[in-house]
Every structure is written in C-alpha cells, then in structure tokens.
Design a protein around this motif. Sequence first.
Motif, PDB file in Angstrom:
ATOM      1  N   LEU A   1      -4.502   2.976   5.013  1.00 14.92           N
ATOM      2  CA  LEU A   1      -3.118   3.455   5.004  1.00 14.92           C
ATOM      3  C   LEU A   1      -3.034   4.744   4.207  1.00 14.92           C
ATOM      4  CD1 LEU A   1      -2.127   2.699   1.910  1.00 14.92           C
ATOM      5  CD2 LEU A   1      -1.861   0.431   2.884  1.00 14.92           C
ATOM      6  N   LYS A   2      -1.878   5.424   4.351  1.00 16.28           N
ATOM      7  CA  LYS A   2      -1.652   6.641   3.583  1.00 16.28           C
ATOM      8  C   LYS A   2      -0.174   6.831   3.296  1.00 16.28           C
ATOM      9  CE  LYS A   2      -1.629   9.762   7.607  1.00 16.28           C
ATOM     10  NZ  LYS A   2      -2.342  10.933   8.233  1.00 16.28           N
ATOM     11  N   TYR A   3       0.086   7.516   2.196  1.00 14.55           N
ATOM     12  CA  TYR A   3       1.433   7.927   1.842  1.00 14.55           C
ATOM     13  C   TYR A   3       1.507   9.442   1.931  1.00 14.55           C
ATOM     14  CZ  TYR A   3       5.493   9.314  -0.793  1.00 14.55           C
ATOM     15  OH  TYR A   3       6.673   9.912  -1.159  1.00 14.55           O
ATOM     16  N   ILE A   4       2.448   9.905   2.750  1.00 13.93           N
ATOM     17  CA  ILE A   4       2.655  11.342   2.856  1.00 13.93           C
ATOM     18  C   ILE A   4       4.015  11.714   2.276  1.00 13.93           C
ATOM     19  CG2 ILE A   4       2.746  13.328   4.413  1.00 13.93           C
ATOM     20  CD1 ILE A   4      -0.007  11.941   4.159  1.00 13.93           C
ATOM     21  N   THR A   5       5.044  11.054   2.777  1.00 12.94           N
ATOM     22  CA  THR A   5       6.401  11.288   2.309  1.00 12.94           C
ATOM     23  C   THR A   5       7.264  10.141   2.780  1.00 12.94           C
ATOM     24  OG1 THR A   5       8.209  12.896   2.209  1.00 12.94           O
ATOM     25  CG2 THR A   5       7.149  12.577   4.339  1.00 12.94           C
ATOM     26  N   GLY A   6       8.481  10.035   2.259  1.00 11.74           N
ATOM     27  CA  GLY A   6       9.401   9.021   2.748  1.00 11.74           C
ATOM     28  C   GLY A   6       9.341   7.742   1.943  1.00 11.74           C
ATOM     29  N   ASP A   7       9.423   6.621   2.634  1.00 15.74           N
ATOM     30  CA  ASP A   7       9.459   5.310   2.008  1.00 15.74           C
ATOM     31  C   ASP A   7       8.271   5.115   1.082  1.00 15.74           C
ATOM     32  OD1 ASP A   7      10.123   1.960   3.358  1.00 15.74           O
ATOM     33  OD2 ASP A   7       9.855   2.688   1.308  1.00 15.74           O
ATOM     34  N   ASN A   8       8.551   4.675  -0.127  1.00 15.87           N
ATOM     35  CA  ASN A   8       7.479   4.506  -1.103  1.00 15.87           C
ATOM     36  C   ASN A   8       6.553   3.346  -0.774  1.00 15.87           C
ATOM     37  OD1 ASN A   8       8.408   6.662  -2.564  1.00 15.87           O
ATOM     38  ND2 ASN A   8       9.521   5.426  -4.050  1.00 15.87           N
ATOM     39  N   LEU A   9       7.004   2.400   0.034  1.00 15.15           N
ATOM     40  CA  LEU A   9       6.171   1.273   0.432  1.00 15.15           C
ATOM     41  C   LEU A   9       5.550   1.588   1.789  1.00 15.15           C
ATOM     42  CD1 LEU A   9       5.198  -1.580  -0.282  1.00 15.15           C
ATOM     43  CD2 LEU A   9       7.162  -2.451   1.010  1.00 15.15           C
ATOM     44  N   VAL A  10       4.244   1.631   1.796  1.00 15.35           N
ATOM     45  CA  VAL A  10       3.512   1.977   3.009  1.00 15.35           C
ATOM     46  C   VAL A  10       2.773   0.744   3.505  1.00 15.35           C
ATOM     47  CG1 VAL A  10       1.730   3.441   3.994  1.00 15.35           C
ATOM     48  CG2 VAL A  10       3.212   4.328   2.181  1.00 15.35           C
ATOM     49  N   LYS A  11       2.909   0.457   4.769  1.00 12.43           N
ATOM     50  CA  LYS A  11       2.184  -0.676   5.360  1.00 12.43           C
ATOM     51  C   LYS A  11       1.029  -0.148   6.186  1.00 12.43           C
ATOM     52  CE  LYS A  11       6.126  -3.798   5.430  1.00 12.43           C
ATOM     53  NZ  LYS A  11       5.607  -4.631   4.330  1.00 12.43           N
ATOM     54  N   GLY A  12      -0.096  -0.877   6.116  1.00 11.82           N
ATOM     55  CA  GLY A  12      -1.277  -0.409   6.819  1.00 11.82           C
ATOM     56  C   GLY A  12      -1.955  -1.504   7.613  1.00 11.82           C
ATOM     57  N   SER A  13      -3.238  -1.303   7.822  1.00 15.57           N
ATOM     58  CA  SER A  13      -4.024  -2.228   8.643  1.00 15.57           C
ATOM     59  C   SER A  13      -4.304  -3.528   7.896  1.00 15.57           C
ATOM     60  CB  SER A  13      -5.342  -1.568   9.031  1.00 15.57           C
ATOM     61  OG  SER A  13      -5.151  -0.322   9.646  1.00 15.57           O
ATOM     62  N   TYR A  14      -4.544  -4.586   8.680  1.00 13.32           N
ATOM     63  CA  TYR A  14      -5.015  -5.882   8.177  1.00 13.32           C
ATOM     64  C   TYR A  14      -4.064  -6.511   7.161  1.00 13.32           C
ATOM     65  CZ  TYR A  14      -9.163  -3.538  10.006  1.00 13.32           C
ATOM     66  OH  TYR A  14     -10.031  -2.813  10.780  1.00 13.32           O
ATOM     67  N   GLY A  15      -2.775  -6.167   7.192  1.00 12.69           N
ATOM     68  CA  GLY A  15      -1.805  -6.780   6.303  1.00 12.69           C
ATOM     69  C   GLY A  15      -1.716  -6.148   4.928  1.00 12.69           C
ATOM     70  N   PHE A  16      -2.438  -5.067   4.712  1.00 13.44           N
ATOM     71  CA  PHE A  16      -2.378  -4.377   3.428  1.00 13.44           C
ATOM     72  C   PHE A  16      -1.153  -3.474   3.336  1.00 13.44           C
ATOM     73  CE2 PHE A  16      -6.204  -5.400   1.157  1.00 13.44           C
ATOM     74  CZ  PHE A  16      -7.076  -5.835   2.136  1.00 13.44           C
ATOM     75  N   GLU A  17      -0.699  -3.281   2.113  1.00 14.69           N
ATOM     76  CA  GLU A  17       0.374  -2.345   1.840  1.00 14.69           C
ATOM     77  C   GLU A  17       0.140  -1.706   0.483  1.00 14.69           C
ATOM     78  OE1 GLU A  17       3.712  -4.986   2.201  1.00 14.69           O
ATOM     79  OE2 GLU A  17       3.679  -5.479   0.057  1.00 14.69           O
TER      80      GLU A  17
END
Lengths: 114, 116
Positions: free
Chosen positions: A48-64
Amino acid sequence: AQSVAQPEDQVNVAEGNPLTVKCTYSVSGNPYLFWYVQYPNRGLQFLLKYITGDNLVKGSYGFEAEFNKSQTSFHLKKPSALVSDSALYFCAVSVTGTASKLTFGTGTRLQVTL
Amino acid sequence: NAGVTQTPKFRVLKTGQSMTLLCAQDMNHEYMYWYRQDPGMGLRLIHYSVGEGTTAKGEVPDGYNVSRLKKQNFLLGLESAAPSQTSVYFCASSYLRGGPSTDTQYFGPGTRLTVL
C-alpha cells in the motif's frame, strides 16, 4: 535528507491477534509513504501507499496503514494476523522532486505463530 | 506479463572478475532501478534510469556501472568485483503515471551474488 526508521527488528504475534509494524520517517517536504513485503527468496511486493487524502490507507491482503503527520509515523496494521503473513516488511518514503527515489527502512520481520 | 525478470539468479565471482546483471521488464515502464540488499541495512539505491539512454547515480554507485540502451532492459555491471559487493541485487521499475515520487515500484526476484 530523507530517512525511515523501523524500530523493531522482529514482531511476534499469535494467529488471529491484531498486528502492528511500526514506521517513522523524516523528510523535508510532503512525504509519500509505502509498505512493501518480502517473502523468503522473493522480491519485494507492494502492499500500500499514502500519497494524499484520507490518512487511513487500505492495501492488499487486509493490511492497512495510518498516516500521522504530527507523529511522522506510518504504522502498518492488520486486525487479524495469519501465519502466511510471516515475512519481512519494509517501509519506504519518497519526496516530490526526488525522481521517485525511495528510501527504505531496515525492515521488520513479522513472525505469526499458531 | 512476466513483470520484472532478472538474470542470473545466483552467481559466485572471484575478486577482480567482472560480470553483468540483466534486468528486463515487459510493462513499458519508464523508470528502472538497481538496489542492493544487505542484512540490517534495508535496500539501497545503486543507480537508476528515468528513460532509455539515461542513467543517474543513487546512494551507493561506486564500483558499479549501468546502461539503458533499450527501454525494457537495464544492465548493472561490476568491472572488478570486490567481497564488499557480496549482496542480493534487486531491479525495479515504475511507470510515470502520477509523478515520479508517487509511482509504485515493481521488483524482480533478485540476484544473489557472492564475491570470494
């Protein structure tokens, strides 16, 4: 100069329990933050990655992961760990104008046991 | 799509020997990178390329040379190998979509190099 710290070399958690892998960063400017996972004898895979926007980022395999600007942190989380999540996890940061040069942390080994 | 591939997977060299590592990607990515991974140090950028015919130095470029003659290939050369170059080498590529700092990098499986 930009840097990433992963303060724990290893995190141990029982299957079914929540997990957290910690990451803090230091940059001049707005950070772009990434998590990658490496399974044994494999290359890194993007989570996963954080670029901008919502501080909570959801990614692959259920990770956040949650971006916290005041604490300069980007901790990786999962509500319920699986044995198959056992791997080496890397946090990385880039900054605008650095030609996509990622700076990686030293990695945290996650061990999930039954 | 094969993604990012690396050749060879393993190699043992003697001090002073030379070799070339090949990275190939079939995703039409603009950017390509070479990293080395050492225990306790994470990944460190050796060289990178922002397009065909261009290369630039990363964090640890000494002792290495690179070339990007074709968009899909990125070669890493060691002219005179040293034991300090024993490492696992990873190639990565990214597509200039949202901007160079925000693109996801896609990694190859790695080359394990031992220099005796």
